[in-house]
Design a protein around this motif. Structure first.
Motif, PDB file in Angstrom:
ATOM      1  N   ARG A  35       0.994  -1.164   0.157  1.00  0.00           N
ATOM      2  CA  ARG A  35       0.196  -0.225   0.082  1.00  0.00           C
ATOM      3  C   ARG A  35       0.757   1.244   0.016  1.00  0.00           C
ATOM      4  NH1 ARG A  35      -4.183  -1.616   4.454  1.00  0.00           N
ATOM      5  NH2 ARG A  35      -4.877  -3.306   3.631  1.00  0.00           N
ATOM      6  N   GLY A  36       2.091   1.297   0.672  1.00  0.00           N
ATOM      7  CA  GLY A  36       3.339   1.889   0.968  1.00  0.00           C
ATOM      8  C   GLY A  36       3.367   2.335  -0.340  1.00  0.00           C
ATOM      9  N   VAL A  37       3.269   1.637  -1.152  1.00  0.00           N
ATOM     10  CA  VAL A  37       4.274   2.096  -2.591  1.00  0.00           C
ATOM     11  C   VAL A  37       3.109   2.270  -3.804  1.00  0.00           C
ATOM     12  CG1 VAL A  37       5.481   0.027  -4.464  1.00  0.00           C
ATOM     13  CG2 VAL A  37       6.262  -0.332  -1.873  1.00  0.00           C
ATOM     14  N   ALA A  38       2.466   1.668  -3.560  1.00  0.00           N
ATOM     15  CA  ALA A  38       1.656   2.058  -4.469  1.00  0.00           C
ATOM     16  C   ALA A  38       1.255   3.808  -4.171  1.00  0.00           C
ATOM     17  CB  ALA A  38      -0.082   1.167  -4.478  1.00  0.00           C
ATOM     18  N   LEU A  39       1.315   3.922  -2.594  1.00  0.00           N
ATOM     19  CA  LEU A  39       0.464   5.379  -2.712  1.00  0.00           C
ATOM     20  C   LEU A  39       1.354   6.130  -3.000  1.00  0.00           C
ATOM     21  CD1 LEU A  39      -1.673   5.127   0.581  1.00  0.00           C
ATOM     22  CD2 LEU A  39      -2.648   5.743  -1.613  1.00  0.00           C
ATOM     23  N   GLY A  40       2.637   5.996  -2.803  1.00  0.00           N
ATOM     24  CA  GLY A  40       4.126   6.214  -3.309  1.00  0.00           C
ATOM     25  C   GLY A  40       3.731   6.555  -4.589  1.00  0.00           C
ATOM     26  N   LEU A  41       4.156   5.581  -5.178  1.00  0.00           N
ATOM     27  CA  LEU A  41       4.315   5.847  -6.858  1.00  0.00           C
ATOM     28  C   LEU A  41       2.623   6.742  -7.305  1.00  0.00           C
ATOM     29  CD1 LEU A  41       5.224   2.581  -7.687  1.00  0.00           C
ATOM     30  CD2 LEU A  41       6.543   5.035  -8.118  1.00  0.00           C
ATOM     31  N   PHE A  42       1.500   6.591  -6.776  1.00  0.00           N
ATOM     32  CA  PHE A  42       0.813   7.678  -7.108  1.00  0.00           C
ATOM     33  C   PHE A  42       0.689   8.883  -6.773  1.00  0.00           C
ATOM     34  CE2 PHE A  42      -3.461   9.275  -6.465  1.00  0.00           C
ATOM     35  CZ  PHE A  42      -4.360   9.243  -7.610  1.00  0.00           C
ATOM     36  N   ALA A  43       1.525   8.923  -5.895  1.00  0.00           N
ATOM     37  CA  ALA A  43       1.475  10.526  -5.459  1.00  0.00           C
ATOM     38  C   ALA A  43       2.889  11.533  -5.979  1.00  0.00           C
ATOM     39  CB  ALA A  43       2.116  11.096  -3.884  1.00  0.00           C
ATOM     40  N   ALA A  44       3.287  10.587  -6.413  1.00  0.00           N
ATOM     41  CA  ALA A  44       4.931  10.962  -6.812  1.00  0.00           C
ATOM     42  C   ALA A  44       4.455  11.826  -8.771  1.00  0.00           C
ATOM     43  CB  ALA A  44       6.458   9.778  -7.209  1.00  0.00           C
ATOM     44  N   PHE A  45       3.574  11.004  -9.075  1.00  0.00           N
ATOM     45  CA  PHE A  45       3.341  10.866 -10.563  1.00  0.00           C
ATOM     46  C   PHE A  45       1.730  11.677 -10.675  1.00  0.00           C
ATOM     47  CE2 PHE A  45       6.140   7.216 -11.654  1.00  0.00           C
ATOM     48  CZ  PHE A  45       6.234   8.224 -12.611  1.00  0.00           C
ATOM     49  N   ILE A  46       1.454  12.211  -9.730  1.00  0.00           N
ATOM     50  CA  ILE A  46      -0.067  12.830 -10.212  1.00  0.00           C
ATOM     51  C   ILE A  46      -0.190  14.414  -9.736  1.00  0.00           C
ATOM     52  CG2 ILE A  46      -0.890  12.971  -7.519  1.00  0.00           C
ATOM     53  CD1 ILE A  46      -3.087  11.708 -10.903  1.00  0.00           C
ATOM     54  N   ILE A  47       1.118  15.012  -8.807  1.00  0.00           N
ATOM     55  CA  ILE A  47       1.174  16.262  -8.661  1.00  0.00           C
ATOM     56  C   ILE A  47       2.802  16.229  -8.367  1.00  0.00           C
ATOM     57  CG2 ILE A  47      -0.526  17.135  -7.384  1.00  0.00           C
ATOM     58  CD1 ILE A  47       0.777  16.651  -4.359  1.00  0.00           C
ATOM     59  N   PRO A  48       3.057  16.988  -9.427  1.00  0.00           N
ATOM     60  CA  PRO A  48       4.696  17.677  -8.904  1.00  0.00           C
ATOM     61  C   PRO A  48       5.749  18.248  -8.105  1.00  0.00           C
ATOM     62  CG  PRO A  48       3.667  19.416 -10.305  1.00  0.00           C
ATOM     63  CD  PRO A  48       3.051  18.528  -9.710  1.00  0.00           C
ATOM     64  N   LEU A  49       4.483  18.987  -7.018  1.00  0.00           N
ATOM     65  CA  LEU A  49       5.036  19.258  -5.740  1.00  0.00           C
ATOM     66  C   LEU A  49       4.143  19.474  -4.355  1.00  0.00           C
ATOM     67  CD1 LEU A  49       5.641  22.794  -7.242  1.00  0.00           C
ATOM     68  CD2 LEU A  49       7.725  21.416  -6.878  1.00  0.00           C
ATOM     69  N   GLY A  50       5.113  18.907  -3.758  1.00  0.00           N
ATOM     70  CA  GLY A  50       4.026  18.072  -2.584  1.00  0.00           C
ATOM     71  C   GLY A  50       3.471  17.351  -2.116  1.00  0.00           C
ATOM     72  N   GLN A  51       4.604  15.706  -3.204  1.00  0.00           N
ATOM     73  CA  GLN A  51       4.001  14.738  -3.365  1.00  0.00           C
ATOM     74  C   GLN A  51       4.233  13.676  -1.793  1.00  0.00           C
ATOM     75  OE1 GLN A  51       6.213  15.775  -5.413  1.00  0.00           O
ATOM     76  NE2 GLN A  51       7.561  15.045  -6.351  1.00  0.00           N
ATOM     77  N   ILE A  52       5.250  14.705  -1.054  1.00  0.00           N
ATOM     78  CA  ILE A  52       5.510  13.312   0.206  1.00  0.00           C
ATOM     79  C   ILE A  52       4.236  13.605   1.071  1.00  0.00           C
ATOM     80  CG2 ILE A  52       7.337  13.685   1.947  1.00  0.00           C
ATOM     81  CD1 ILE A  52       9.455  14.152   0.604  1.00  0.00           C
TER      82      ILE A  52
END
Length: 177
Positions: A35-52
């Protein structure tokens, strides 16, 4: 990588710090890691800033591993962002099937002005946004499956080693008697 205590002391996270301190969000379990890997990858590509921060906030209701979700977002960083923009543009163009002949205007109809440059940029940006959306969804799904498979392999190897060690101990005991 911030620790649980540092996140609890952050003034922006103070209202929900009690949720971040939940131990289940910091453990590496067979369900929280994918779940952490999936959410991290989703957040990494969905917005360029503030993904963490997006990954950390998405990890709360999903009961995903917060540090892993934050760490995986570094797949898009300032050094790799240009590469991902090109990839997203090509994926978006493929998905939308945009071609110079079907872009909606002929080359001779509109003068080459700032308006034309704005239209071209808007079309390219829209294509790139579609590409990033596709990258976010597909990479999240693939990341979940790959992380689950790797987790199973690691656990299977540890179990095999533990069983082999137990069998060797049993053989030694039987041979000693």
């Amino acid at each position: 990588m911030p620790t649980r205590e540092q996140m609890a002391k952050n003034r922006w996270l103070a209202p929900i710090a009690h949720r971040f301190l939940s131990p289940e969000l910091w453990r590496f379990t067979r369900r929280s890691v994918p779940r952490g890997v999936a959410l991290g990858l989703f957040a990494a590509f969905i917005i360029p800033l503030g993904q963490i921060f997006l990954a950390a906030f998405l990890a709360l209701p999903a009961r995903a591993n917060v540090p892993l979700a934050a760490l995986v977002t570094f797949v898009t960083n300032p050094f790799t962002l240009a590469f991902w923009i090109v990839i997203a543009n090509r994926i978006g163009a493929f998905m939308l099937r945009i071609d110079a002949a079907t872009a909606g205007y002929a080359t001779g109809q509109i003068e080459n002005t700032w308006w034309q440059a704005f239209v071209d940029f808007s079309q390219m940006a829209g294509v790139t946004v579609v590409g990033f959306l596709v990258l976010a969804i597909v990479s999240a799904g693939l990341g979940y499956v790959v992380a689950s498979a790797i987790w199973r392999v690691i656990v299977a190897r540890k179990r095999a080693k533990r069983l082999a060690l137990m069998e060797a101990r049993l053989d030694r005991r039987l041979n000693a008697n």
